[in-house]
Design a protein around this motif. Sequence first.
Motif, PDB file in Angstrom:
ATOM      1  N   UNK A   1       0.905  -1.135  -0.042  1.00 20.52           N
ATOM      2  CA  UNK A   1      -0.015   0.113  -0.071  1.00 20.52           C
ATOM      3  C   UNK A   1       0.763   1.262  -0.078  1.00 20.52           C
ATOM      4  N   UNK A   2       0.285   2.441   0.192  1.00 21.87           N
ATOM      5  CA  UNK A   2       0.781   3.726   0.023  1.00 21.87           C
ATOM      6  C   UNK A   2       1.778   4.041   0.941  1.00 21.87           C
ATOM      7  N   UNK A   3       1.700   3.590   2.196  1.00 26.58           N
ATOM      8  CA  UNK A   3       2.273   4.214   3.229  1.00 26.58           C
ATOM      9  C   UNK A   3       2.808   3.435   4.360  1.00 26.58           C
ATOM     10  N   UNK A   4       2.672   3.413   5.452  1.00 24.57           N
ATOM     11  CA  UNK A   4       3.260   2.624   6.524  1.00 24.57           C
ATOM     12  C   UNK A   4       2.364   1.389   6.766  1.00 24.57           C
ATOM     13  N   UNK A   5       2.487   0.825   8.084  1.00 21.37           N
ATOM     14  CA  UNK A   5       1.854  -0.426   8.361  1.00 21.37           C
ATOM     15  C   UNK A   5       0.179  -0.263   8.210  1.00 21.37           C
ATOM     16  N   UNK A   6      -0.409   0.628   8.596  1.00 21.74           N
ATOM     17  CA  UNK A   6      -1.757   0.322   8.500  1.00 21.74           C
ATOM     18  C   UNK A   6      -2.262   0.530   7.148  1.00 21.74           C
TER      19      UNK A   6
ATOM     20  N   UNK B   1      -0.035  -8.440   6.048  1.00 24.77           N
ATOM     21  CA  UNK B   1       0.690  -8.537   7.312  1.00 24.77           C
ATOM     22  C   UNK B   1       0.946  -9.941   7.757  1.00 24.77           C
ATOM     23  N   UNK B   2      -0.047 -10.744   7.615  1.00 26.59           N
ATOM     24  CA  UNK B   2       0.037 -12.418   8.188  1.00 26.59           C
ATOM     25  C   UNK B   2       0.941 -12.845   7.250  1.00 26.59           C
ATOM     26  N   UNK B   3       0.993 -12.512   5.840  1.00 20.63           N
ATOM     27  CA  UNK B   3       1.940 -12.901   4.861  1.00 20.63           C
ATOM     28  C   UNK B   3       3.513 -12.822   5.538  1.00 20.63           C
ATOM     29  N   UNK B   4       3.746 -11.486   5.733  1.00 17.37           N
ATOM     30  CA  UNK B   4       4.972 -10.931   6.172  1.00 17.37           C
ATOM     31  C   UNK B   4       5.471 -11.789   7.726  1.00 17.37           C
ATOM     32  N   UNK B   5       4.363 -11.720   8.334  1.00 15.82           N
ATOM     33  CA  UNK B   5       4.799 -12.518   9.677  1.00 15.82           C
ATOM     34  C   UNK B   5       4.872 -13.899   9.588  1.00 15.82           C
ATOM     35  N   UNK B   6       4.570 -14.599   8.369  1.00 18.74           N
ATOM     36  CA  UNK B   6       4.648 -16.028   8.089  1.00 18.74           C
ATOM     37  C   UNK B   6       5.871 -16.350   7.445  1.00 18.74           C
TER      38      UNK B   6
ATOM     39  N   UNK C   1       9.557  -1.877   8.864  1.00 22.51           N
ATOM     40  CA  UNK C   1      10.545  -2.664   9.352  1.00 22.51           C
ATOM     41  C   UNK C   1      10.234  -2.770  10.814  1.00 22.51           C
ATOM     42  N   UNK C   2       9.856  -1.605  11.521  1.00 22.71           N
ATOM     43  CA  UNK C   2       9.405  -1.854  12.984  1.00 22.71           C
ATOM     44  C   UNK C   2       8.417  -2.582  13.661  1.00 22.71           C
ATOM     45  N   UNK C   3       7.599  -3.148  12.726  1.00 19.90           N
ATOM     46  CA  UNK C   3       6.391  -3.885  12.870  1.00 19.90           C
ATOM     47  C   UNK C   3       6.838  -5.460  13.106  1.00 19.90           C
ATOM     48  N   UNK C   4       7.981  -5.637  12.497  1.00 16.74           N
ATOM     49  CA  UNK C   4       8.242  -7.047  11.971  1.00 16.74           C
ATOM     50  C   UNK C   4       9.884  -7.147  12.752  1.00 16.74           C
ATOM     51  N   UNK C   5       9.909  -7.158  13.863  1.00 16.89           N
ATOM     52  CA  UNK C   5      11.278  -7.161  14.526  1.00 16.89           C
ATOM     53  C   UNK C   5      12.238  -8.220  14.462  1.00 16.89           C
TER      54      UNK C   5
END
Lengths: 243, 243
Positions: free
Chosen positions: A10-15, A22-27, A42-46
């Motif tokens: 998407x255009x901006x940050x995490x939201x 988000x689920x895919x990046x977490x997996x 980056x900060x949301x996936x430490x």
Amino acid sequence: MSELYVVGIGPGGYADMTLRAAQTLNACEVIVGYTVYVDLIKAHFPEKTFLTTPMRQEVERVRLALETAAAGKAVAMISSGDAGVYGMSGLCFELGKDYPEVSIHTVPGVSAVLSGAAILGAPLIHDFAVISLSDLLTPWETIEARLCAAAQADFCICLYNPSSRKRRDYLSRACDVILRHASPETVCGIAQNIGRDGEQTRVLTLAELRTTEADMFSTVFIGNSHTKVVDGKMVTPRGYKHE
Amino acid sequence: MSELYVVGIGPGGYADMTLRAAQTLNACEVIVGYTVYVDLIKAHFPEKTFLTTPMRQEVERVRLALETAAAGKAVAMISSGDAGVYGMSGLCFELGKDYPEVSIHTVPGVSAVLSGAAILGAPLIHDFAVISLSDLLTPWETIEARLCAAAQADFCICLYNPSSRKRRDYLSRACDVILRHASPETVCGIAQNIGRDGEQTRVLTLAELRTTEADMFSTVFIGNSHTKVVDGKMVTPRGYKHE
């Protein structure tokens, strides 16, 4: 089978990404991307390993992602907006032919055509054309023919890459082509830094757009002949029969 | 000031909306929408008041949302895909003029043009046009002129509303128009029930598409002259200069 997920954030940050993104990046174990986009999330996936490559090195970035997946890691390659609109998903499929053991999946995201429209109002409620003004890989004659056809058939038009340091006058040239078929009073909009610091919009006429500089962080919208300004927003009606 | 949020929820269920969309729905008291879309997400927002209206009653639905917001409640109106693409956000701004005390915000979502492209591969990597075949509010002559212009300028084309019970032959007629300028071998794709039960894709030629029925839950993609099939996926290259 190894897995490569091509994820539009998407255009901006995490939201601004989807829950599925988000689920895919977490997996995934490894997240590959252009430095600027990696920094946005980056900060949301430490706990993830991040691999970054600089701008313009698209082929190297895709090979890096495919090699990492082929080595047995679940990999996500992130893209700003949607990876399928002037993005990297096509290149992943094309180069992926050399890595038959890697299965490629795409997770769509909100591209600038949609996020820019949302902050400007509702410019794309009816048929629209999306055109990039970058002639890095496309001859200007092709771009001009598309601008001309879109204006002639009264499409709403969204312009990606309206300018760069080397192409300062391209937006003005594009407006000249569109003005062959559209009124100088046509309602237009510029969406800048969508979803990021410094986000701003401007609604103006096609004649004004012709003499305006839009930077490389801008997406430009040109209305059709029915687009109007409603309380400062750019709004295209749903149809034309009952006006 | 009262608030009305027009929220695109993406193609399918809860996971296909953005985190911002989910946060917005959580922050509102009342969620308004067409029954089918409300049912897709209702279970995830158990404490909200839902107001639904049947299909086609768009003006009534928007007035209901605006009246509820004007009465002092924070309201979200949900839309499948993105509310800004053949969606309701334009009508919200237009009718919103009668409710100056209501402030209208839009939260973009993943429209079928992006989610359909993602499951088919990467058909929209370059310039594309989005055209609805519904002539409910638009004369067929306008639709035909746009199909013709888009094909002549070698755009990738995405078709919304490719058919309905009353318009069974519209997709075939659209293909006939496109075939005036495009090869019958042009790579095409159909994405059906995107993000929902029964999701499926089909990649086929333009000649085959001409004799295929696509139902009202389908989105149709027609490649440009460079689009190819890569491992069963529909892929458009990023540019044309270096082929």
